[in-house]
Design a protein around this motif. Sequence first.
Motif, PDB file in Angstrom:
ATOM      1  N   LYS A   1       0.815  -1.210   0.000  1.00 27.02           N
ATOM      2  CA  LYS A   1       0.000   0.000   0.000  1.00 27.02           C
ATOM      3  C   LYS A   1       0.849   1.262   0.000  1.00 27.02           C
ATOM      4  CE  LYS A   1      -4.002  -1.976   2.447  1.00 27.02           C
ATOM      5  NZ  LYS A   1      -4.819  -1.904   3.690  1.00 27.02           N
ATOM      6  N   SER A   2       2.041   1.172   0.595  1.00 26.19           N
ATOM      7  CA  SER A   2       2.875   2.360   0.784  1.00 26.19           C
ATOM      8  C   SER A   2       3.895   2.581  -0.318  1.00 26.19           C
ATOM      9  CB  SER A   2       3.611   2.264   2.134  1.00 26.19           C
ATOM     10  OG  SER A   2       2.698   2.093   3.193  1.00 26.19           O
ATOM     11  N   ILE A   3       4.145   1.566  -1.139  1.00 26.03           N
ATOM     12  CA  ILE A   3       5.199   1.672  -2.147  1.00 26.03           C
ATOM     13  C   ILE A   3       4.760   1.026  -3.457  1.00 26.03           C
ATOM     14  CG2 ILE A   3       7.126   1.728  -0.505  1.00 26.03           C
ATOM     15  CD1 ILE A   3       7.468  -1.248  -0.916  1.00 26.03           C
ATOM     16  N   ASP A   4       5.447   1.380  -4.529  1.00 24.67           N
ATOM     17  CA  ASP A   4       5.204   0.762  -5.829  1.00 24.67           C
ATOM     18  C   ASP A   4       5.765  -0.657  -5.799  1.00 24.67           C
ATOM     19  OD1 ASP A   4       4.734   0.213  -8.493  1.00 24.67           O
ATOM     20  OD2 ASP A   4       6.549   1.244  -9.185  1.00 24.67           O
ATOM     21  N   SER A   5       4.899  -1.644  -5.904  1.00 24.07           N
ATOM     22  CA  SER A   5       5.374  -3.015  -5.758  1.00 24.07           C
ATOM     23  C   SER A   5       4.530  -3.996  -6.554  1.00 24.07           C
ATOM     24  CB  SER A   5       5.378  -3.424  -4.282  1.00 24.07           C
ATOM     25  OG  SER A   5       4.070  -3.339  -3.753  1.00 24.07           O
ATOM     26  N   LYS A   6       5.077  -5.179  -6.702  1.00 25.21           N
ATOM     27  CA  LYS A   6       4.389  -6.297  -7.349  1.00 25.21           C
ATOM     28  C   LYS A   6       4.594  -7.533  -6.492  1.00 25.21           C
ATOM     29  CE  LYS A   6       6.222  -8.431 -10.938  1.00 25.21           C
ATOM     30  NZ  LYS A   6       6.678  -8.744 -12.319  1.00 25.21           N
ATOM     31  N   ILE A   7       3.568  -8.371  -6.434  1.00 24.70           N
ATOM     32  CA  ILE A   7       3.640  -9.610  -5.665  1.00 24.70           C
ATOM     33  C   ILE A   7       3.686 -10.794  -6.632  1.00 24.70           C
ATOM     34  CG2 ILE A   7       2.390 -11.130  -4.074  1.00 24.70           C
ATOM     35  CD1 ILE A   7       1.211  -8.568  -2.815  1.00 24.70           C
ATOM     36  N   ILE A   8       4.572 -11.726  -6.350  1.00 25.69           N
ATOM     37  CA  ILE A   8       4.614 -12.971  -7.112  1.00 25.69           C
ATOM     38  C   ILE A   8       4.209 -14.104  -6.178  1.00 25.69           C
ATOM     39  CG2 ILE A   8       6.050 -14.625  -8.358  1.00 25.69           C
ATOM     40  CD1 ILE A   8       7.792 -12.327  -9.280  1.00 25.69           C
ATOM     41  N   LEU A   9       3.071 -14.714  -6.461  1.00 28.40           N
ATOM     42  CA  LEU A   9       2.632 -15.882  -5.705  1.00 28.40           C
ATOM     43  C   LEU A   9       3.308 -17.113  -6.297  1.00 28.40           C
ATOM     44  CD1 LEU A   9      -1.224 -15.449  -5.135  1.00 28.40           C
ATOM     45  CD2 LEU A   9       0.580 -15.410  -3.420  1.00 28.40           C
ATOM     46  N   LEU A  10       4.040 -17.828  -5.456  1.00 24.86           N
ATOM     47  CA  LEU A  10       4.802 -18.988  -5.916  1.00 24.86           C
ATOM     48  C   LEU A  10       4.285 -20.255  -5.251  1.00 24.86           C
ATOM     49  CD1 LEU A  10       7.258 -20.392  -7.271  1.00 24.86           C
ATOM     50  CD2 LEU A  10       8.598 -19.713  -5.250  1.00 24.86           C
ATOM     51  N   HIS A  11       3.919 -21.220  -6.069  1.00 22.42           N
ATOM     52  CA  HIS A  11       3.484 -22.511  -5.537  1.00 22.42           C
ATOM     53  C   HIS A  11       4.345 -23.608  -6.156  1.00 22.42           C
ATOM     54  CE1 HIS A  11       0.846 -25.513  -3.779  1.00 22.42           C
ATOM     55  NE2 HIS A  11       0.765 -26.119  -4.957  1.00 22.42           N
ATOM     56  N   ILE A  12       4.971 -24.396  -5.296  1.00 20.45           N
ATOM     57  CA  ILE A  12       5.824 -25.495  -5.746  1.00 20.45           C
ATOM     58  C   ILE A  12       5.027 -26.794  -5.717  1.00 20.45           C
ATOM     59  CG2 ILE A  12       7.970 -26.757  -5.358  1.00 20.45           C
ATOM     60  CD1 ILE A  12       8.418 -23.838  -6.057  1.00 20.45           C
ATOM     61  N   ILE A  13       5.005 -27.485  -6.841  1.00 21.56           N
ATOM     62  CA  ILE A  13       4.280 -28.758  -6.912  1.00 21.56           C
ATOM     63  C   ILE A  13       5.262 -29.920  -7.041  1.00 21.56           C
ATOM     64  CG2 ILE A  13       2.176 -27.756  -7.877  1.00 21.56           C
ATOM     65  CD1 ILE A  13       3.122 -28.645 -10.648  1.00 21.56           C
TER      66      ILE A  13
END
Length: 266
Positions: free
Chosen positions: A28-40
């Motif tokens: 919310k406070s910074i320019d960012s991106k989230i990468i959701l990582l799921h290992i199968i």
Amino acid sequence: MSQRIFIVPHDLSSVADKALNQALHLSKSIDSKIILLHIIQKESEKENADNYLNKIVEKNPSVPIDLIVKKGSIFTDIGKVADENKASAIIMGTHGAKGMQKVFGSFAMKVIISTSVPFMVIQEHTILKDFNRICFSIEATSESMQIMSLAGNLAKTYNSKIYIIAEKEKDRKIAIKIKNNLTILSKHMKKIGVNFHLELLENKSSWVNTVQDYAAANSIDMFAYSYDSDRFLASNDKFSQSLIFNESHIPALIINAKKITASTYF
């Protein structure tokens, strides 16, 4: 200022959702991106994971979220994905060190010592809030000082106050080294304009308990720690695990002092 990238390893559990919520809150406070990582483990698991994670993306349209579902090992591939994407931090939920994990090292510790990227651990019962007060302890070693730049940058980004503590040492040589380290820290925090407090503490029982009691008395919102992975049975280091799985459920930000490659992440 470049975009921050947060890797959130997600095992389709409520604890992983808690880590994701922390990443969303930080974003919310910074320019960012989230990468959701799921290992199968098997390709047949991919469709179910894709469906689950895509629903998460749909529920959070305000923050860019990418998905990576890949076959591999959590002990090596989390760090690899973080390095490949030049991540600012890995934010992972944990159920805690249980059973034989306490003897051979928790899953979280095994992943932490495999990567150069800062690792934020969120417990199942961690309360989501701002990091207004960040605490880290130092020793006489140079490795313990590696957290300095990361904690300083984090505090500057989120307008936090840093509480820097060290044990009062009776050994004169060790005490001098700690004093020198505190002087270096003081100069650095003043230079970057971060509000901070330095304090030497009496170790009345164990250092782990002393740090946690200090955190409770000062309403600390996050622990930061520089981890020396060269220690014997590194993944079983009592102090590190006690911080990660502290009974107050305070988030812990850990770096591997032997693998850290950059001074700025946040």
